[in-house]
Design a protein around this motif. Structure first.
Motif, PDB file in Angstrom:
ATOM      1  N   MET A   1       0.830  -1.196   0.000  1.00  0.00           N
ATOM      2  CA  MET A   1       0.000   0.000   0.000  1.00  0.00           C
ATOM      3  C   MET A   1       0.869   1.251   0.000  1.00  0.00           C
ATOM      4  O   MET A   1       0.603   2.207  -0.747  1.00  0.00           O
ATOM      5  CB  MET A   1      -0.940   0.021   1.213  1.00  0.00           C
ATOM      6  N   LEU A   2       1.932   1.255   0.810  1.00  0.00           N
ATOM      7  CA  LEU A   2       2.830   2.411   0.842  1.00  0.00           C
ATOM      8  C   LEU A   2       3.513   2.630  -0.505  1.00  0.00           C
ATOM      9  O   LEU A   2       3.706   3.759  -0.945  1.00  0.00           O
ATOM     10  CB  LEU A   2       3.888   2.241   1.932  1.00  0.00           C
ATOM     11  N   GLU A   3       3.884   1.539  -1.157  1.00  0.00           N
ATOM     12  CA  GLU A   3       4.627   1.632  -2.412  1.00  0.00           C
ATOM     13  C   GLU A   3       3.741   2.014  -3.595  1.00  0.00           C
ATOM     14  O   GLU A   3       4.151   2.771  -4.472  1.00  0.00           O
ATOM     15  CB  GLU A   3       5.309   0.286  -2.705  1.00  0.00           C
ATOM     16  N   GLN A   4       2.515   1.520  -3.606  1.00  0.00           N
ATOM     17  CA  GLN A   4       1.695   1.641  -4.808  1.00  0.00           C
ATOM     18  C   GLN A   4       0.621   2.734  -4.756  1.00  0.00           C
ATOM     19  O   GLN A   4       0.261   3.300  -5.796  1.00  0.00           O
ATOM     20  CB  GLN A   4       1.032   0.293  -5.107  1.00  0.00           C
ATOM     21  N   ALA A   5       0.107   3.036  -3.579  1.00  0.00           N
ATOM     22  CA  ALA A   5      -0.975   4.025  -3.476  1.00  0.00           C
ATOM     23  C   ALA A   5      -0.387   5.444  -3.394  1.00  0.00           C
ATOM     24  O   ALA A   5       0.654   5.656  -2.776  1.00  0.00           O
ATOM     25  CB  ALA A   5      -1.835   3.747  -2.256  1.00  0.00           C
ATOM     26  N   SER A   6      -1.051   6.394  -4.019  1.00  0.00           N
ATOM     27  CA  SER A   6      -0.610   7.793  -3.979  1.00  0.00           C
ATOM     28  C   SER A   6      -1.233   8.470  -2.755  1.00  0.00           C
ATOM     29  O   SER A   6      -2.268   9.135  -2.839  1.00  0.00           O
ATOM     30  CB  SER A   6      -1.037   8.510  -5.270  1.00  0.00           C
ATOM     31  N   LEU A   7      -0.578   8.289  -1.610  1.00  0.00           N
ATOM     32  CA  LEU A   7      -1.135   8.716  -0.336  1.00  0.00           C
ATOM     33  C   LEU A   7      -0.523  10.019   0.158  1.00  0.00           C
ATOM     34  O   LEU A   7       0.634  10.336  -0.123  1.00  0.00           O
ATOM     35  CB  LEU A   7      -0.894   7.639   0.729  1.00  0.00           C
ATOM     36  N   ASP A   8      -1.322  10.741   0.941  1.00  0.00           N
ATOM     37  CA  ASP A   8      -0.828  11.864   1.735  1.00  0.00           C
ATOM     38  C   ASP A   8      -0.648  11.458   3.190  1.00  0.00           C
ATOM     39  O   ASP A   8       0.170  12.026   3.909  1.00  0.00           O
ATOM     40  CB  ASP A   8      -1.809  13.048   1.685  1.00  0.00           C
ATOM     41  N   ALA A   9      -1.457  10.481   3.636  1.00  0.00           N
ATOM     42  CA  ALA A   9      -1.473  10.105   5.045  1.00  0.00           C
ATOM     43  C   ALA A   9      -1.882   8.648   5.208  1.00  0.00           C
ATOM     44  O   ALA A   9      -2.547   8.079   4.338  1.00  0.00           O
ATOM     45  CB  ALA A   9      -2.441  10.998   5.822  1.00  0.00           C
ATOM     46  N   VAL A  10      -1.481   8.066   6.332  1.00  0.00           N
ATOM     47  CA  VAL A  10      -1.931   6.724   6.690  1.00  0.00           C
ATOM     48  C   VAL A  10      -2.644   6.772   8.035  1.00  0.00           C
ATOM     49  O   VAL A  10      -2.321   7.581   8.909  1.00  0.00           O
ATOM     50  CB  VAL A  10      -0.781   5.698   6.750  1.00  0.00           C
TER      51      VAL A  10
END
Length: 339
Positions: A61-70
């Protein structure tokens, strides 16, 4: 600022509630990813909440999703390592309590948060966001009860959840870190000092299985603060009437009592059985508004570029005291804390 793109890890009893809030009740938030090793939980997030990206692995999820926050709502044993991984990737982090299950984990997080000072980091001490607890804090700061010198606080879960807790206690840190961690945080918050000494007692009075795990189903701790104030913190896994969380703060000029009766609402029932009121069933029902406010504050801090009131040092302090309470219970002695 555009919406904050959030990925959540952990979709269990509480994680699902967090996910629902982020998807539906938090302005400025967009829940774009969900992670759980349990396939049915991921499918729930996709079907019920419309979360577009589903992962079995947190690293993926960290590698593939374009996240601002978890948003970390996984088992307690994973909190620290997942928070550290997210911080290193430049993400804002919300982590459920406890922040870490060892002081080494907590120290690592403190260093990481300091090194990534532009990122928002929030520990899930939800009771600070409950309107009644917030109001009590405001009254204390306004001097309405003088100087607070005693806190009595308890967390009691329904007995029907005890069998589930037997499995969870193996990785959750035990009754003090899992349940009393909120009471510890509240006591520190209201008293304004650090806990210096604890003496815990308890036992497995209803469910003997907890004793085999070095834990208990009912406990009480007497804590002394550095400034001389005291606290009585109790926990129970065997409440039969409902989720019973309440707190009392005694000051030199008055007393505050919060939630002494765990009322479901303001309806009182009078019939042939007598007079009574229905009670809330679980912690989420009791603190539903607090959970929503907590999530909104996290997103608002990110969008407004400010830091939360709760610091990682608060997470460390709660873990430190919870570990000392556990040690006192297991050894049958008073434990002094290094503060």
């Amino acid at each position: 600022m555009n919406k904050v793109k959030i990925g959540i890890v952990g979709l269990g009893r509480l994680g699902k509630r967090h996910a629902y809030n982020l998807a539906n009740l938090v302005p400025g938030a967009e829940l774009i990813a969900a992670c759980s090793p349990i396939r049915a939980e991921c499918e729930w997030a996709g079907t019920e909440l419309g979360v577009p990206e589903l992962y079995a692995s947190f690293d993926e999820m960290l590698e593939q999703a374009s996240l601002d926050a978890v948003w970390i709502a996984s088992s307690s044993t994973y909190h620290a390592q997942q928070a550290l991984a997210a911080l290193e990737r430049g993400l804002h982090v919300f982590v459920e309590k406890p922040m870490g299950v060892t002081l080494e984990e907590c120290a690592e997080i403190e260093r990481a948060v300091q090194a990534h000072s532009n990122q928002v980091f929030l520990v899930g001490f939800v009771r600070r966001f409950d309107p009644s607890y917030r109001y009590a804090k405001d009254l204390i700061e306004a001097g309405k009860i003088g100087t607070p010198f005693l806190v009595r606080s308890q967390t009691c879960d329904l007995d029907e959840y005890a069998e589930f807790q037997l499995e969870f206690v193996k990785t959750g840190g035990g009754i003090f870190l899992d349940m009393n961690v909120h009471d510890i945080d509240l006591a520190r918050w209201f008293i304004g000092s650090e806990i210096a000494e604890v003496h815990s007692v308890g036992g497995s009075f209803v469910h003997q299985g907890f004793a085999t795990l070095g834990d208990a189903d009912n406990t009480v701790c007497l804590a002394t603060f550095k400034n001389g104030a005291i606290a009585v913190l109790s926990a129970s896994r065997t409440a039969f009437h409902g989720h019973d969380t309440h707190t009392e703060i005694v000051g030199t000029k008055g007393i505050l009592k919060i939630g002494t009766t765990p009322r479901k609402n303001r309806v009182e029932i009078f019939d042939s059985a007598g007079a009574r009121t229905d009670c809330v069933r679980d912690f989420y029902e009791r603190f539903e508004e607090g959970f929503i406010t907590e999530a909104r504050e996290f997103v608002a801090c990110i969008r407004e570029g400010r830091k939360p009131e709760i610091r990682p040092q608060d997470g460390t302090a709660a873990t430190r005291v919870g570990m000392a309470m556990t040690e006192s219970f297991r050894k049958g002695t008073v434990v002094k804390l290094q503060i």
